[in-house]
Each structure stands twice: as C-alpha cells, then as structure tokens.
Design a protein around this motif. Structure first.
Motif, PDB file in Angstrom:
ATOM      1  N   ARG A 791     113.656 -55.303  57.753  1.00  0.00           N
ATOM      2  CA  ARG A 791     113.556 -53.841  57.649  1.00  0.00           C
ATOM      3  C   ARG A 791     112.717 -53.255  58.771  1.00  0.00           C
ATOM      4  O   ARG A 791     112.037 -52.246  58.595  1.00  0.00           O
ATOM      5  N   ARG A 792     112.791 -53.838  59.951  1.00  0.00           N
ATOM      6  CA  ARG A 792     111.932 -53.409  61.048  1.00  0.00           C
ATOM      7  C   ARG A 792     112.693 -52.822  62.234  1.00  0.00           C
ATOM      8  O   ARG A 792     112.193 -52.822  63.353  1.00  0.00           O
ATOM      9  N   GLU A 793     113.933 -52.362  62.025  1.00  0.00           N
ATOM     10  CA  GLU A 793     114.651 -51.740  63.144  1.00  0.00           C
ATOM     11  C   GLU A 793     113.855 -50.533  63.639  1.00  0.00           C
ATOM     12  O   GLU A 793     113.152 -49.882  62.876  1.00  0.00           O
ATOM     13  N   MET A 794     113.997 -50.234  64.928  1.00  0.00           N
ATOM     14  CA  MET A 794     113.147 -49.220  65.558  1.00  0.00           C
ATOM     15  C   MET A 794     113.861 -47.894  65.828  1.00  0.00           C
ATOM     16  O   MET A 794     113.269 -46.990  66.425  1.00  0.00           O
ATOM     17  N   HIS A 795     115.100 -47.744  65.440  1.00  0.00           N
ATOM     18  CA  HIS A 795     115.856 -46.539  65.783  1.00  0.00           C
ATOM     19  C   HIS A 795     115.152 -45.272  65.309  1.00  0.00           C
ATOM     20  O   HIS A 795     114.761 -45.173  64.142  1.00  0.00           O
ATOM     21  N   TRP A 796     115.045 -44.288  66.186  1.00  0.00           N
ATOM     22  CA  TRP A 796     114.420 -43.020  65.826  1.00  0.00           C
ATOM     23  C   TRP A 796     115.352 -42.115  65.035  1.00  0.00           C
ATOM     24  O   TRP A 796     114.902 -41.245  64.306  1.00  0.00           O
ATOM     25  N   ILE A 797     116.631 -42.286  65.234  1.00  0.00           N
ATOM     26  CA  ILE A 797     117.609 -41.533  64.450  1.00  0.00           C
ATOM     27  C   ILE A 797     118.511 -42.545  63.765  1.00  0.00           C
ATOM     28  O   ILE A 797     118.886 -43.553  64.361  1.00  0.00           O
ATOM     29  N   ARG A 798     118.803 -42.336  62.520  1.00  0.00           N
ATOM     30  CA  ARG A 798     119.710 -43.214  61.795  1.00  0.00           C
ATOM     31  C   ARG A 798     120.793 -42.346  61.164  1.00  0.00           C
ATOM     32  O   ARG A 798     120.603 -41.137  60.969  1.00  0.00           O
ATOM     33  N   ILE A 799     121.924 -42.954  60.875  1.00  0.00           N
ATOM     34  CA  ILE A 799     123.003 -42.252  60.179  1.00  0.00           C
ATOM     35  C   ILE A 799     123.097 -42.840  58.781  1.00  0.00           C
ATOM     36  O   ILE A 799     123.594 -43.949  58.604  1.00  0.00           O
ATOM     37  N   ASP A 800     122.571 -42.113  57.802  1.00  0.00           N
ATOM     38  CA  ASP A 800     122.648 -42.577  56.420  1.00  0.00           C
ATOM     39  C   ASP A 800     124.073 -42.386  55.906  1.00  0.00           C
ATOM     40  O   ASP A 800     124.660 -41.315  56.048  1.00  0.00           O
ATOM     41  N   ARG A 801     124.601 -43.450  55.312  1.00  0.00           N
ATOM     42  CA  ARG A 801     125.951 -43.409  54.768  1.00  0.00           C
ATOM     43  C   ARG A 801     125.871 -43.462  53.247  1.00  0.00           C
ATOM     44  O   ARG A 801     125.328 -44.390  52.680  1.00  0.00           O
ATOM     45  N   TYR A 802     126.405 -42.426  52.604  1.00  0.00           N
ATOM     46  CA  TYR A 802     126.351 -42.335  51.146  1.00  0.00           C
ATOM     47  C   TYR A 802     127.746 -42.481  50.558  1.00  0.00           C
ATOM     48  O   TYR A 802     128.682 -41.806  50.981  1.00  0.00           O
ATOM     49  N   TYR A 803     127.885 -43.372  49.568  1.00  0.00           N
ATOM     50  CA  TYR A 803     129.094 -43.458  48.760  1.00  0.00           C
ATOM     51  C   TYR A 803     128.928 -42.548  47.547  1.00  0.00           C
ATOM     52  O   TYR A 803     127.810 -42.329  47.063  1.00  0.00           O
TER      53      TYR A 803
END
Length: 1012
Positions: A791-803
C-alpha cells in the motif's frame, strides 16, 4: 433523490473480508522503520532518554556535517558561447509526433523531460494517452544497446557501423544474386518519408518487399471493407457525430485503434457543455470481459465470446427484417432484450448511429458493415474516404512470409519496429523458419527476443532523437524532429536503408525535407520552417461518401455461426486475449511508469492475470489470487493468478497480452506471462478468442492492486442520476439535505487568485493518462510490485473505480438480499479522480507539529518538504487519503533497481520540482511550478494573467477535458462557469473542510428497465 445503490471499490470491500478490515483500520500497513533511521545516525532505541536526547542533538548534527563534507563537488560550467535557443531555467518546446499524433516536447537545457499535446493539431488535438506521457522515459533507458552489435551464438557484441554496413551490403547482394527474396518486416508504416526510403531500397534490391504486421491486428476490418465496398482501409470513425453507439467488444475508449482521439469525440457529446445544451449521446456495450469502454457505457451487457456473432446477426435481423440463421442467444434473455431495444433506437437515429466491433474476423466485420449501411452511418459517423492509416498490417502476408522462410526462399530479412519472436501468433513456427534465413538484421534499440536471433543489430534512434513524419489519417501529416542529439551510437533506420541502397541522399534530414517540399508542402502553402514550428499540416478533407451494401450475407452468417459453434462449452472456458491500457502490445514493457500505472478496471500493476466472473470462479473452486493453469487448444499453457472480476461474462476468462517479455530490460523482464501464443490464425486473420481449460495448481500469488488502499469507509462520494432525471431537474442526484454548519476556522480573503478545480465525472473515462503525466511532471518515483502490495504507491492522483448496482429492496443494509453472485455480472462503474482537495479548512494543517503543510493566500495547500519530519499525522487526518509517505529514497536506492535509480535515467527529472527524500510527506501541489511559471510569463509580457495561461499536467494530458483548472476569482473563467453548474458537489462536504475541487454528478443515458 435517495439512491438505492451500493458502491464499493473491490470485492474485499464488498465482502468486508478480515484482511480488508485489518488494513483499512491500520492506515499504515507497517510502522516507521525507526531502528533503521537511528542506526544510520549512529543511535539506538535502547539508549536512555537523556543520553538519547544528547546524542540526538550532537549525533544527528555530526551526521549532517559528515554528509556535507562527503558531498561530491559539482562545478557549474558557464556557456562561453551560449546557444541562442537555450536559456538556463527556461524550457524550450519542439513539435514532434508520437504514434501519428502531433505533440510538443518540453526540454530543459537540452533534455527532453515532458510530452504535451500540440495545440496546432486542430481536431486531432485531443490530449495524450499514457504511452505518450511515459515515452520520454524510454529515451533514458539504460537497457538499450549503446552501439551497433553483432550476434553470435546468442552473444551480443558491440561493433562499428562500417562493419555493419559491409556485412549487410554483402548479404543483400548475395541474396539478390542468388535469386532469394529480401523482406522488410515492420509494424504499420504510415510515414510518407519512410515509405519513400523503402521504395528506393526496393529499386536497388528488386527482390525486396515490405511485409507489414501488427501485434494486435485490424486486418479483419480492412479486408471486410475491401470485400464490402472495394476499399481496403481502416475507416475514420466519428463518435462525436453519433447520438447512439452500439459496441460489440470494441474498447474504443481504451485500446481500440485510437483511444485518445475517440475519447475526445465521445465525451464531446456527454460532458458538462453538452449537458447544458440538453444533449447526451447513448452508449450500449456488449462484451465478455470488463473493458474501459464497458465501464463507461450507459447500458452494458455481458455476453460470451460465442454469443457475440449471434448477437450481431440478431441485431441485423431486427433492423432489416431479414431472417439470417444463427441469431439466437440461448438463455441470455437480457442480451436479447437489449438487442431489440438497440435495433429500435438505431432505426430512430438513422444517420446518427454507429455500430463498432472489436472482432478481427472478416465475416463478422462484413456483417457490421451491413448493419451500418442499413442505419445510414456511411458519410456521417463512418468515413471511408478520409481513412485511418494507423494500422495496415496484413495477417495473410505475414503468414505467407513464415511459409517463404520455412521453404528457404528468403535470403535476407530486416525487422523494423517489430518483434515477431515475442508477439507473433505462432512464434515457434516463426523462429523455426527464421533459422533458415541466411542474413537477419534488426533495427531494434535493444537485444530483444527477435534481435537476439539475428546476425546484426543496427540500433535505431529513439523518436525524440529522430527526423521523420507521419500520416495518421488521410490528409493529416505531422512532423517528427529531434529534440536532443543521439544519446548513444545509434543511427536512424531509414538512414541505414539509404546507406545500404547506395542512395544519392543518405542524410535523412535532407531526405525528409526534400520529400515534404516536393509532395506535401505545396498542397498546404507552407514553408519548411513554418512546418517545424506548427508541427502539423491538414490538407482539406475529401467529402465523406455514402456507401450502399450489396453483398449477400448467407455465407457470412454461416461462417459466423460456425465460429460460434467452435466454442465447445462444457468444461471448456472461452478465453479472450486482449490489450490492457497500460501495457498495450508490450513494446513499452520496460517503461516503469507504465508498469506501475494501475489497470483502469482491475487496478492491478506489474502483472497480468486470469479474470473470471464470481460465479465461474465458484464453479471452478478457485478464489482470488489462486494460481491456475490455463491450457489452450493448441497445447500452450501458462500459470497465472486469478482475479475475480465483476462484470465478466460467466463461462469466459480474459488475459492481457503485452506481458511475459524476457529480453526487454530491467523493469520489464519476467513481468507476467505471455498470452500471445493463445492467438490463432484462422480464415486469413488473427483470432483473439479460443477454448481453454482452467485447472487449479494449488499455488497462491498476491497481485499488486491499488483499488482498496484508500477507502472512504462506505461514505457516499459518488452521485449519479439518469439523463431523464437530469432533463427534469439539472440538480438531480445532487440534492443536499439541510444542516447547520459549525465553523472553527477563521475566514480569509483571497484578493489575488483563488486556484480551484472542477472534475466532470461524465467526461472522465478512467484512462489514467493524467496519472502518468503527473508522475513525469512532478518527479514521482516508481516503487515496484512489492511496495505497491504494501500500500505504498506514490501517485499524487489516483482514479478510484467504484462498482455499483441498484439493490432489489432499496435497502443497502440487507446484505442477504443483495449478495447473489449473479448480481455482480451486471455492475455499473464510475471513475473518480482523487487528488489533494486543497481544502480551505484543511485537517492536515491543524495537526502538523512543524507547520510543514500550510495554506497559501491563493487557496492552495502547500508542502514545505525541508520542514517535514514525517510524523504522518497529516496523512492520518486527511479524509481523502491523498498524502504519500516516502519510505525510502526511491530515486537513489538500489532496492528499487528498475532502471530509475541511476544518474542517466534521472536526466528525465523536472528541475523545477524537488525530489523528495526519505521520511517526507508529499501530495498534489496543483503543479505550483506551472502556476509560478504562468505568472512570470504574464509579468514579462506586462499583461494580466489570462484564463488558460496555466494548465495542470493532468489537465493537459486529459483527452476528455474532464479536468478544469483556473481562478475562481475570475467569474468568466471556465472553472468558475463549471463550478456554477447545478451538478457540482464536493466530496465529503458534510465534514466542512471546504475542499477546493468540485465534482459534477455522473449522468447515465439509460433506461434502467433494460438493466439486468
């Protein structure tokens, strides 16, 4: 409107598994490595408190002084004669082209560091995809060869260009004199100048011929158009002219033909500007595996691969009233119902409908042509006269080449931008045949799978070092120009061909310029220097013609029915082999930015997997991450972990190609397994569906997923409404309950600028190009598979995907009524970009003990990296979970040896952004360096700052224009207008942190009655 939907990011959250509960409650999966840090400082945690504080005072200071003394001295060398075009600290921009799309290359002091879309590209100015953004990293890839090489017994040895030229010329002359064939094997060549070079080469060696093949083929569409209309072309599709789109397994927003262009067209009829005009296109998707395009559809229907052909026959029959046999879908009543609805709506939208299909089967594509002709698509949504030249590979020609080599008829073969030993359908047959060819030359930049089977490797330039051009569409030409001198001792492939052909002009720059001045520039009325500045020429388009379909479809329907019957059923699983968005066909497998980009649907990084429907996994008695053996009908098998994928059609499986490279470089070697051998050659084209058997191996392999690393604990962060509801009430789905605000913060004026952002959930497709653009712009490190698992990815922006899906009772608490596995076949999906919200009442600021994070007078939440001591209080107190902690010095730690931790690769770093060290928190800065640069430019030009002067890296990369940034103090700015929309809401606004990013409600143009 009270929503009956249940939202979740992944099955572990949906099922509330113990591991999910444990990790979700424990914000940081592991404690700080205090012992390591203190040991580095010569201290220990067992030291008594008073001695510890003494040591802390002197010890750390001594360590710091020692470090200062040992810092290597770097001398700055001033320019004695400064190049006119280079001013230190000021970027230069050059026009170029990547995969046929015109781009701008940003350079600093002669180093290319960033890719941007070219604003001069007109209708083709549609952002950039993730590959284009990441491509700058490939220039600095240390896995590339440094000089031309010979290969003997699998051993690669550097040599000189003179020796390469002597060897190749001798072999070509020998093949020509001996009556042997010479073949140039290339992926699609759409460069006018490269084609002219090949023509000169063929003049010198008449036995030579160009054979084009693409790892992922579109021969089926091209051949179908030849059979249907006498035009062997890939059409230009106009999604922006379509009010109704019906797609059968065509991932046109992701990997099908030209995803970034189609995304711009598609969202133009669905974004907030279109909705303001009460207009929205409708999209129905039939597919087996959940694709990026499927996640964006208004109505998505899972169908088995064997049902795709019958579904198209049923659609044709419903539209035309014909009675072609084979149009029954068995028990898939939902698909049958939606097909009848789609046929009715396509007839209502004659001339404004579009049907596309991802199949590479000629008969299937002929039937698609018949459907489009019946609904009047030609001349409006489909243009055969201004065709697409991005793919021109011919599967039959490549198959014929293998036969020629096997028979010993080929004396020399040259590989240009192709690697068939890895990605050919039957790679073993190809390599066996290749061994019978006397002379084999590769233009690869590295010793890849095919190059190591050759005799010589004439290493090619990176495109950022090259001259060239591209003709992606009829009448659309873009220039390629170098932005840096060749880094290694490479030579452009075209120059090599000119040299070996003894051409009168061997300088490829002069060749390209002469070719343009003779053939391209006269039609545009431009001069060469003007083209270099503009980067692109668009010749007046031909009128798009209408075409009538006259072929008999009896044989076509029989062929489609036979293909469907080839799927055996029973214990056999129908396997779909597909391209995913990050890795595509695997050419860029050594690009660590792409490897760490989460797949938009599965959120998996650094691996491929077998996607199975929940019900299918239950039937096979496998659980998520169980390793299974997948064996094809041709005997090829791989062992891969299972990913249980909601939305996958039951009885089917999906595996992404582009993985399993063995000779690509440090980052890409042995990542995942190769799925290309599952592809078969049937009826003249490559087919990407087959029967397989899947058996558990007893193994377990945890995939590195990011989907549930940052959970909102079930709080509602997505708001949705249907288009019908929106038309009645523009604020539908965004009704706000009344509640009293209690404010503990002081209010401050923002007299200058107030930087804010609006994100349109209706436009965002979830492609992820913004993530890579942010990585490159802000020097965000790659951490690798194991760290992502932690759980240590460094991305400043993420794309949350919701089902989500509509619950039967309207009560989301009644788990027993909504826990049926079949319900997960018919989920809908929403993508939500999530980054630092730059809250006016930022919870992170109130808990930082050293004031490392503070608010600015222009509305931004700043990070002072040299103040941060890494307490992580701010991350704990951030409700959006958008702060990242540097567990290591990723750019300079040998444990992250994915070719980013060396001085050469670090030439890609943006000098305007500090690289963060171990123990420091970081997060989105809203590209503060771009804001300051825009202000400075306006100041130098003695004018006020204008709306649009400053664009974020994520915003510029977005093909969908889903991200809008600007100054809310300017009431006429685009962002101010967007934030006045009735669809605007703020995530978790009920906790009163006053976020600076507004989201627009997701609108679906769907009739919920046809949903399963």
């Amino acid at each position: 409107m009270e929503s009956n939907k249940k939202y979740w990011k992944g099955l572990e959250e949906y099922n509330n598994t113990p591991d999910f509960v444990k990790n979700n409650k424990n914000e940081f999966a592991e404690p700080l490595p205090i012992e390591d840090v203190l040991n580095e400082a010569g201290l220990s945690t067992v030291t008594p408190r008073r001695d510890f504080l003494k040591a802390l005072g002197f010890g750390l200071g001594a360590v710091t002084l020692a470090a200062c003394q040992s810092t290597p001295l770097k001398k700055s060398i001033p320019y004695l004669v400064k190049p006119e075009e280079v001013t230190p600290g000021i970027p230069n921009f050059y026009t170029s082209s990547f995969n046929g799309q015109s781009i701008l290359v940003k350079t600093r002091e002669g180093r290319p560091i960033k890719i941007e879309p070219n604003p001069n590209a007109g209708q083709f100015n549609c952002g950039t995809d993730a590959r284009a953004q990441a491509s700058v990293l490939d220039l600095y890839d240390v896995s590339k060869l440094k000089a031309p090489a010979t290969v003997k017994g699998g051993q690669v040895e550097e040599t000189t260009w003179a020796k390469i030229d002597s060897f190749v010329k001798g072999e070509l002359a020998k093949a020509q004199a001996g009556g042997k064939k010479i073949r140039i094997v290339a992926s699609t060549v759409n460069s006018p100048s490269t084609n002219a070079v090949i023509a000169q080469f063929v003049t010198k060696y008449p036995a030579a011929k160009l054979v084009q093949y693409d790892a992922v083929s579109y021969t089926g569409i091209i051949q179908a158009n030849q059979n249907s209309f006498g035009k062997a072309v890939l059409p230009k599709y106009n999604f922006d002219k379509a009010d109704l789109i019906v797609s059968f397994s065509a991932d046109f927003l992701g990997t099908w033909i030209s995803g970034e262009e189609f995304t711009a067209q598609y969202t133009a009829n669905r974004n907030y500007k279109s909705l303001e005009n009460k207009k929205m296109s409708r999209h129905i998707q039939f597919e087996s595996g959940m694709s990026l395009t499927g996640t964006n559809a208004d109505t998505r229907v899972p169908v088995k691969l064997s049902e795709e052909g019958p579904a198209l026959i049923a659609l044709y029959n419903a539209i035309t009233g014909a009675a072609l046999p084979g149009g029954t879908l068995g028990n898939n009543t939902t698909a049958d119902k939606v097909i009848k609805l789609a046929a009715k709506e396509l007839l209502q939208n004659k001339g404004k409908g579009l049907v596309v299909c991802g199949s590479n089967d000629v008969s299937t594509q002929i039937l698609v042509n018949a459907i489009n002709a019946a609904i009047g698509s030609y001349g409006t949504t489909i243009d055969l006269d201004n065709a697409c030249h991005l793919y021109a590979g011919n599967d039959a020609e490549f198959n014929g080449l293998v036969a020629e080599m096997s028979r010993g008829e080929v004396g020399a073969v040259l590989f240009l931008n192709s690697n068939p030993a890895y990605d050919a359908a039957n790679a073993k047959a190809f390599t066996d045949a290749l061994a019978k060819v006397p002379a084999k030359i590769s233009f690869s930049d590295r010793a890849d799978e095919t190059a190591t089977l050759c005799d010589a490797i004439a290493i090619n330039h990176n495109y950022l070092e090259s001259w060239g051009d591209a003709n992606a569409y009829e009448g659309y030409y873009s220039i390629v120009q170098p932005t840096i001198n060749p880094v290694f001792n490479s030579r452009q492939a075209e120059e090599s061909l000119l040299t070996w052909a003894d051409a009168p002009v061997k300088d490829y720059y002069q060749f390209v310029r002469s070719n343009w001045e003779a053939k391209v520039l006269p039609a545009a009325g431009l001069k060469w220097d003007e083209v270099l500045e503009k980067g692109v020429i668009t010749v007046a388009a031909k009128p798009a013609g209408t075409y009538s379909f006259t072929l008999s479809l009896g044989a076509v329907a029989t062929s489609i029915a036979n293909s469907s019957k080839a799927f055996k059923g029973g214990d056999q699983i129908e396997l779909q082999v597909y391209e995913n968005v990050p890795m595509r066909d695997g050419k860029n497998a050594n690009n660590a930015f792409l490897q760490e980009l989460p797949d938009p649907v599965s959120k998996v990084t650094w691996d491929n997997f077998v996607a199975l429907a929940p019900k299918t996994a239950e039937k096979l008695k496998v659980k998520e991450f169980d390793v299974v053996s997948v064996k094809g009908s041709n005997g090829y098998s791989v062992d891969l972990p299972v990913l249980i994928q909601p939305g996958q059609a039951q009885g089917t499986a999906s595996i992404a190609v582009g993985y399993g490279r063995t000779k690509v470089g440090k980052a890409g070697n042995d990542v995942g397994k190769n799925a290309f051998p599952f592809v078969s050659f049937v009826n003249g084209t490559m087919q990407y569906a087959t029967n397989v058997t899947i058996t558990p191996t007893g193994g377990y392999y945890e995939l590195a997923q990011t989907q549930t690393h940052h959970s909102f604990e079930g709080r509602a962060v997505i708001k949705e409404a249907t288009f019908k509801e929106f038309l009645k009430n523009p604020g539908a789905g965004n009704e706000k309950g009344e509640h009293k605000d209690y404010d503990l913060w002081d209010q401050y004026e923002k007299p200058g600028n107030n930087w804010v952002m609006a994100i349109d959930l209706n436009a965002c497709t979830g492609c992820g190009s913004c993530i890579v653009a942010c990585n490159v712009e802000n020097n965000i490190p790659v951490v690798g598979r194991d760290e992502v698992r932690r759980r240590r990815e460094m991305h400043w922006i993420r794309i949350d995907r919701y089902y989500s899906y509509e619950t039967p009772t309207g009560d989301v608490t009644k788990e027993k009524e909504i826990a049926k596995l079949e319900d997960l076949d018919h989920v809908s999906v929403v993508h939500q970009p999530m980054l630092c919200q730059h809250c006016d009442h930022a919870p992170c600021e109130t808990v930082c003990p050293v004031l490392a994070t503070v608010h600015s007078s222009d509305g931004l939440n700043h990070m002072a990296y040299n103040r941060c001591v890494g307490t992580r209080y701010c991350a704990n107190n951030c409700p959006y979970k958008v702060r990242r902690f540097n567990w290591f010095n990723y750019w300079n730690d040998s444990r992250f040896d994915n070719y980013l931790n060396n001085e050469f690769t670090q030439l890609v770093l943006n000098p305007d952004v500090t690289t963060r060290s171990r123990g420091v928190m970081e997060k989105c800065s809203m590209c503060i360096q771009r804001i300051q640069g825009g202000k400075l430019q306006a100041k130098m030009e003695k004018r006020p700052l204008k709306d649009g002067d400053i664009k974020m890296a994520c915003q510029e990369a977005c093909s969908a224009n889903a991200i809008i940034f600007g100054d809310s103090n300017d009431p006429n700015s685009e962002v101010s207008k967007a934030l006045r929309s009735e669809r605007i809401y703020y995530v978790l606004e009920e906790i009163n942190v006053k976020p600076g990013i507004g989201y627009m409600t997701k609108i679906r143009n769907t009739d919920t009655k046809v949903q399963a």
